[in-house]
Design a protein around this motif. Sequence first.
Motif, PDB file in Angstrom:
ATOM      1  N   PRO A  39      17.221  52.593   1.761  1.00 45.46           N
ATOM      2  CA  PRO A  39      17.173  51.230   1.217  1.00 45.46           C
ATOM      3  C   PRO A  39      17.791  51.159  -0.183  1.00 45.46           C
ATOM      4  N   GLY A  40      18.547  50.103  -0.419  1.00 47.45           N
ATOM      5  CA  GLY A  40      19.183  49.898  -1.715  1.00 47.45           C
ATOM      6  C   GLY A  40      20.518  50.601  -1.871  1.00 47.45           C
ATOM      7  N   THR A  41      20.982  51.247  -0.790  1.00 40.93           N
ATOM      8  CA  THR A  41      22.263  51.948  -0.848  1.00 40.93           C
ATOM      9  C   THR A  41      23.197  51.424   0.229  1.00 40.93           C
ATOM     10  N   ARG A  42      24.431  51.877   0.175  1.00 40.13           N
ATOM     11  CA  ARG A  42      25.448  51.426   1.125  1.00 40.13           C
ATOM     12  C   ARG A  42      26.245  52.621   1.620  1.00 40.13           C
ATOM     13  N   VAL A  44      29.588  54.679   2.045  1.00 38.21           N
ATOM     14  CA  VAL A  44      30.812  54.859   1.265  1.00 38.21           C
ATOM     15  C   VAL A  44      31.683  55.889   1.975  1.00 38.21           C
ATOM     16  N   SER A  45      32.871  55.489   2.347  1.00 36.93           N
ATOM     17  CA  SER A  45      33.828  56.400   3.009  1.00 36.93           C
ATOM     18  C   SER A  45      33.198  57.127   4.192  1.00 36.93           C
ATOM     19  N   GLY A  46      32.421  56.402   4.987  1.00 37.00           N
ATOM     20  CA  GLY A  46      31.816  56.973   6.180  1.00 37.00           C
ATOM     21  C   GLY A  46      30.611  57.868   5.915  1.00 37.00           C
ATOM     22  N   ARG A  47      30.112  57.882   4.671  1.00 39.69           N
ATOM     23  CA  ARG A  47      28.953  58.706   4.318  1.00 39.69           C
ATOM     24  C   ARG A  47      27.823  57.801   3.861  1.00 39.69           C
ATOM     25  N   ARG A  48      26.598  58.273   4.041  1.00 42.06           N
ATOM     26  CA  ARG A  48      25.428  57.496   3.626  1.00 42.06           C
ATOM     27  C   ARG A  48      24.384  58.414   3.031  1.00 42.06           C
ATOM     28  N   LEU A  49      23.387  57.788   2.409  1.00 38.30           N
ATOM     29  CA  LEU A  49      22.253  58.531   1.873  1.00 38.30           C
ATOM     30  C   LEU A  49      21.042  58.291   2.761  1.00 38.30           C
ATOM     31  N   THR A  50      20.221  59.306   2.892  1.00 36.30           N
ATOM     32  CA  THR A  50      18.953  59.209   3.599  1.00 36.30           C
ATOM     33  C   THR A  50      17.883  59.815   2.709  1.00 36.30           C
ATOM     34  N   HIS A  51      16.746  59.123   2.591  1.00 32.54           N
ATOM     35  CA  HIS A  51      15.616  59.604   1.791  1.00 32.54           C
ATOM     36  C   HIS A  51      14.602  60.175   2.772  1.00 32.54           C
ATOM     37  N   VAL A  52      14.464  61.488   2.775  1.00 35.70           N
ATOM     38  CA  VAL A  52      13.536  62.150   3.688  1.00 35.70           C
ATOM     39  C   VAL A  52      12.411  62.807   2.891  1.00 35.70           C
ATOM     40  N   LEU A  53      11.319  63.051   3.570  1.00 30.91           N
ATOM     41  CA  LEU A  53      10.194  63.800   3.005  1.00 30.91           C
ATOM     42  C   LEU A  53      10.084  65.106   3.768  1.00 30.91           C
ATOM     43  N   LEU A 101      25.665  56.550  -8.143  1.00 32.67           N
ATOM     44  CA  LEU A 101      26.020  55.143  -8.405  1.00 32.67           C
ATOM     45  C   LEU A 101      26.961  54.594  -7.338  1.00 32.67           C
ATOM     46  N   ASP A 102      27.878  55.429  -6.844  1.00 32.89           N
ATOM     47  CA  ASP A 102      28.825  54.969  -5.823  1.00 32.89           C
ATOM     48  C   ASP A 102      28.110  54.433  -4.593  1.00 32.89           C
ATOM     49  N   TYR A 103      26.928  54.968  -4.304  1.00 38.07           N
ATOM     50  CA  TYR A 103      26.197  54.573  -3.104  1.00 38.07           C
ATOM     51  C   TYR A 103      25.271  53.377  -3.306  1.00 38.07           C
ATOM     52  N   LEU A 104      24.981  53.009  -4.540  1.00 37.48           N
ATOM     53  CA  LEU A 104      24.065  51.890  -4.766  1.00 37.48           C
ATOM     54  C   LEU A 104      24.708  50.577  -4.362  1.00 37.48           C
ATOM     55  N   GLU A 105      23.888  49.674  -3.823  1.00 40.08           N
ATOM     56  CA  GLU A 105      24.392  48.364  -3.416  1.00 40.08           C
ATOM     57  C   GLU A 105      24.892  47.582  -4.622  1.00 40.08           C
ATOM     58  N   ASP A 106      25.787  46.643  -4.356  1.00 38.71           N
ATOM     59  CA  ASP A 106      26.273  45.762  -5.410  1.00 38.71           C
ATOM     60  C   ASP A 106      25.129  44.952  -5.997  1.00 38.71           C
ATOM     61  N   ILE A 107      25.298  44.586  -7.257  1.00 36.78           N
ATOM     62  CA  ILE A 107      24.355  43.684  -7.915  1.00 36.78           C
ATOM     63  C   ILE A 107      24.861  42.264  -7.685  1.00 36.78           C
ATOM     64  N   ILE A 108      24.017  41.429  -7.150  1.00 33.73           N
ATOM     65  CA  ILE A 108      24.393  40.038  -6.877  1.00 33.73           C
ATOM     66  C   ILE A 108      23.701  39.151  -7.897  1.00 33.73           C
ATOM     67  N   THR A 109      24.497  38.322  -8.563  1.00 34.96           N
ATOM     68  CA  THR A 109      23.972  37.418  -9.588  1.00 34.96           C
ATOM     69  C   THR A 109      24.276  35.986  -9.194  1.00 34.96           C
ATOM     70  N   LEU A 110      23.259  35.147  -9.225  1.00 38.84           N
ATOM     71  CA  LEU A 110      23.436  33.720  -8.972  1.00 38.84           C
ATOM     72  C   LEU A 110      23.353  32.991 -10.305  1.00 38.84           C
ATOM     73  N   LEU A 140      15.995  53.178  -7.287  1.00 34.82           N
ATOM     74  CA  LEU A 140      16.137  53.962  -6.062  1.00 34.82           C
ATOM     75  C   LEU A 140      14.858  53.875  -5.232  1.00 34.82           C
ATOM     76  N   HIS A 141      15.015  53.935  -3.942  1.00 32.01           N
ATOM     77  CA  HIS A 141      13.905  53.837  -3.001  1.00 32.01           C
ATOM     78  C   HIS A 141      12.823  54.862  -3.297  1.00 32.01           C
ATOM     79  N   LEU A 142      11.578  54.405  -3.278  1.00 35.16           N
ATOM     80  CA  LEU A 142      10.419  55.280  -3.464  1.00 35.16           C
ATOM     81  C   LEU A 142       9.414  55.034  -2.359  1.00 35.16           C
ATOM     82  N   TYR A 143       8.745  56.090  -1.950  1.00 34.88           N
ATOM     83  CA  TYR A 143       7.601  55.932  -1.071  1.00 34.88           C
ATOM     84  C   TYR A 143       6.388  55.673  -1.958  1.00 34.88           C
ATOM     85  N   GLU A 144       5.441  54.927  -1.454  1.00 33.11           N
ATOM     86  CA  GLU A 144       4.254  54.576  -2.241  1.00 33.11           C
ATOM     87  C   GLU A 144       3.573  55.835  -2.766  1.00 33.11           C
ATOM     88  N   GLY A 145       3.245  55.817  -4.067  1.00 35.55           N
ATOM     89  CA  GLY A 145       2.552  56.937  -4.683  1.00 35.55           C
ATOM     90  C   GLY A 145       3.453  58.071  -5.136  1.00 35.55           C
TER      91      GLY A 145
END
Length: 153
Positions: A39-42, A44-53, A101-110, A140-145
Amino acid sequence: MIYDVILEMSATVTFDTLPIAVQATIQQMRGEWPAGVMPGTRVVSGRRLTHVLVDLPAADPLAMVEEAIALHQLDWRVLAMQGLDADGRLVVLRPTPPAILDYLEDIITLTGPFSPPTDPTAPPTPPTMTTSRPTQVTGLHLYEGHAPWQVAD
């Protein structure tokens, strides 16, 4: 001890499509494998991030994860790894690199208000939307606690 791990991998990887031997290794590490992109990432060039425990009692858990990746000849990289010890102290085995930073989603401003039309048959005027790239590793994505990710200088 339970560790948070950010893995970089091909965007097409899912737990169900991994070879049985890789699935077994993850299960031996008592790994929690979420579906999809961190969550919160995108992608990039066919690669992604995964947050595992993972729950690893090993003396060098980072080496254990990297050895498992090498053993199965996976094109994954451990970008960050940390956890809390029995006393609640943060143990950082690999801080989050600024390159994430390359993997973080864009910041959208209204900007500007939503303007209802003066003519009831006309559409409303929406606010202006702009996007920009993040300049700091935050949110960055965090699990509770779990502790916030520590970022390398």
